[in-house]
Scaffold this active site. Structure first.
Site, PDB file in Angstrom:
ATOM      1  N   SER A 275       0.660  -1.157   0.031  1.00  0.00           N
ATOM      2  CA  SER A 275      -0.059  -0.080  -0.061  1.00  0.00           C
ATOM      3  C   SER A 275       0.972   1.382   0.079  1.00  0.00           C
ATOM      4  O   SER A 275       1.674   1.410  -0.984  1.00  0.00           O
ATOM      5  CB  SER A 275      -0.993  -0.168   1.324  1.00  0.00           C
ATOM      6  OG  SER A 275      -1.896   0.862   0.907  1.00  0.00           O
TER       7      SER A 275
ATOM      8  N   LYS B  82     -19.560  18.102   2.398  1.00  0.00           N
ATOM      9  CA  LYS B  82     -18.635  18.614   3.441  1.00  0.00           C
ATOM     10  C   LYS B  82     -18.729  17.186   4.180  1.00  0.00           C
ATOM     11  O   LYS B  82     -17.664  16.813   4.821  1.00  0.00           O
ATOM     12  CB  LYS B  82     -19.191  19.699   4.395  1.00  0.00           C
ATOM     13  CG  LYS B  82     -18.396  20.117   5.541  1.00  0.00           C
ATOM     14  CD  LYS B  82     -16.817  20.349   5.277  1.00  0.00           C
ATOM     15  CE  LYS B  82     -16.140  20.679   6.307  1.00  0.00           C
ATOM     16  NZ  LYS B  82     -14.639  21.009   6.023  1.00  0.00           N
TER      17      LYS B  82
END
Length: 338
Positions: A167, A219
């Site tokens: 990763s 948001k």
């Protein structure tokens, strides 16, 4: 007032003045020591010298008399010859990065690279011994950007993976000019994952209201306590896909021979498989590579360290012992980050 009393008071005044001056000096010394203790210190060790000393100690176990004197003389001459050739010899600087979820050592790695940038000659090389199973996107993006500084300046960067570069760890490894891995090192995991529990139904069951107020349509997409919507979920997945695409683009840019769509599905491979997929260039441990470089270059380990307080050192050692004990109980060959 009698003369002896005046003399006695004068003596007391001198003693008091001396004591005050001594306290001030000791306080200043302690302050300076505390200041230095909080500063990072650059530690540099010659791996050539260290290995030669160890080899000499080992050889001396079987030698005696003339043979021992001859061996010591030859070692001394060899070291002297290397010292004379040092200005022209290429140099290899070895850095270490052991990553946690937040890649907390990225800042120190960047400062180590900053120390080297103005000193490196065209025939020098930087070797990074990397171990990380990844973590937060922004943290490992920053760590990879530190290594990219070397590549952008055409400085030879070799990354050696002995255990794991997955990763975000693999994102860092891709900045390498050449990338080596041990046969069973864990490589890849080119993917992005996010997960969170949602307690909305539990709160609702107990008649607890939780409100999320935002200014801006996206948001907040998914929440821990509020009610999640399909629209918010889709937006969150879109954001994950966009992050994955950035990850893939970075890997492809640094390793153009990769079939990126084939290897960027979040899978992991061991070193031998990773070579055939061109995720790494060659099977080799960091020890073998540095032993090879030692024959042709001056090899130095370099690390910035900040002296830790005694309590922190003790607790760190205790945590290490506990971690080793837990790992001894963990099922063999299990991969915890999968």
């Amino acid at each position: 007032m009698p003369e002896f009393i005046l003399e006695y008071l004068g003596f007391l005044l001198k003693v008091l003045t001396f004591v005050i001056a001594l306290v001030i000096l000791l306080s200043l010394a302690a302050a300076i020591k505390r200041g230095r203790a909080g500063q990072e210190q650059l530690e540099i060790h010659s791996l050539n010298d260290r290995l030669e000393e160890q080899q000499e100690e080992l050889q001396e176990q079987w030698l005696e008399g003339k043979a021992l004197k001859k061996q010591r003389k030859e070692a001394k001459q060899k070291k002297k010859q290397r010292q004379e050739n040092k200005p022209e010899a290429p140099r290899v600087f070895v850095l270490d990065f052991k990553g946690d979820l937040a890649a907390t050592r990225a800042g120190a790695l960047g400062r180590e690279i900053t120390c080297l940038l103005d000193l490196l000659r065209p025939n020098d090389e930087v070797v990074l011994r990397l171990e990380s199973a990844g973590g937060f996107v922004h943290s490992y993006g920053y760590a990879a950007a530190q290594l990219q500084r070397l590549r952008d300046r055409q400085i030879r960067l070799t990354v050696c993976v002995d255990k794991v570069a997955a990763s975000g760890g693999y994102m860092m490894a891709c900045a390498a000019t050449q990338l080596f891995a041990a046969p069973f090192a864990v490589i890849g995991s080119i993917g992005v994952v996010a997960e969170m529990p949602n307690l909305h139904r539990l709160l609702k069951k107990h008649d607890v209201d939780y409100e999320v107020l935002t200014a801006g349509e996206y948001k907040r997409t998914l929440t821990l306590l509020g009610e999640n919507t399909e629209e918010g979920r889709r937006k969150f997945i879109d954001d994950l896909e966009a992050t994955h695409q950035l990850f893939k683009s970075y890997v492809q840019r640094n390793r153009p021979d990769l079939e990126i769509d084939k290897v960027a599905k979040g899978e992991i491979w061991y070193g031998e498989q990773a070579v055939s997929l061109k995720l790494v260039d060659q099977l080799m441990t960091s020890d073998d590579y540095l032993l090879k470089k030692r024959a042709e270059a001056e090899v130095f380990s370099l690390q910035l360290k900040k002296p830790a307080p005694l309590v922190e050192r003790v607790t760190s050692q205790a945590a290490g012992v506990l971690e080793q004990r837990l790992l001894s109980w963990w099922p063999k060959f299990q991969i915890p980050f999968r």
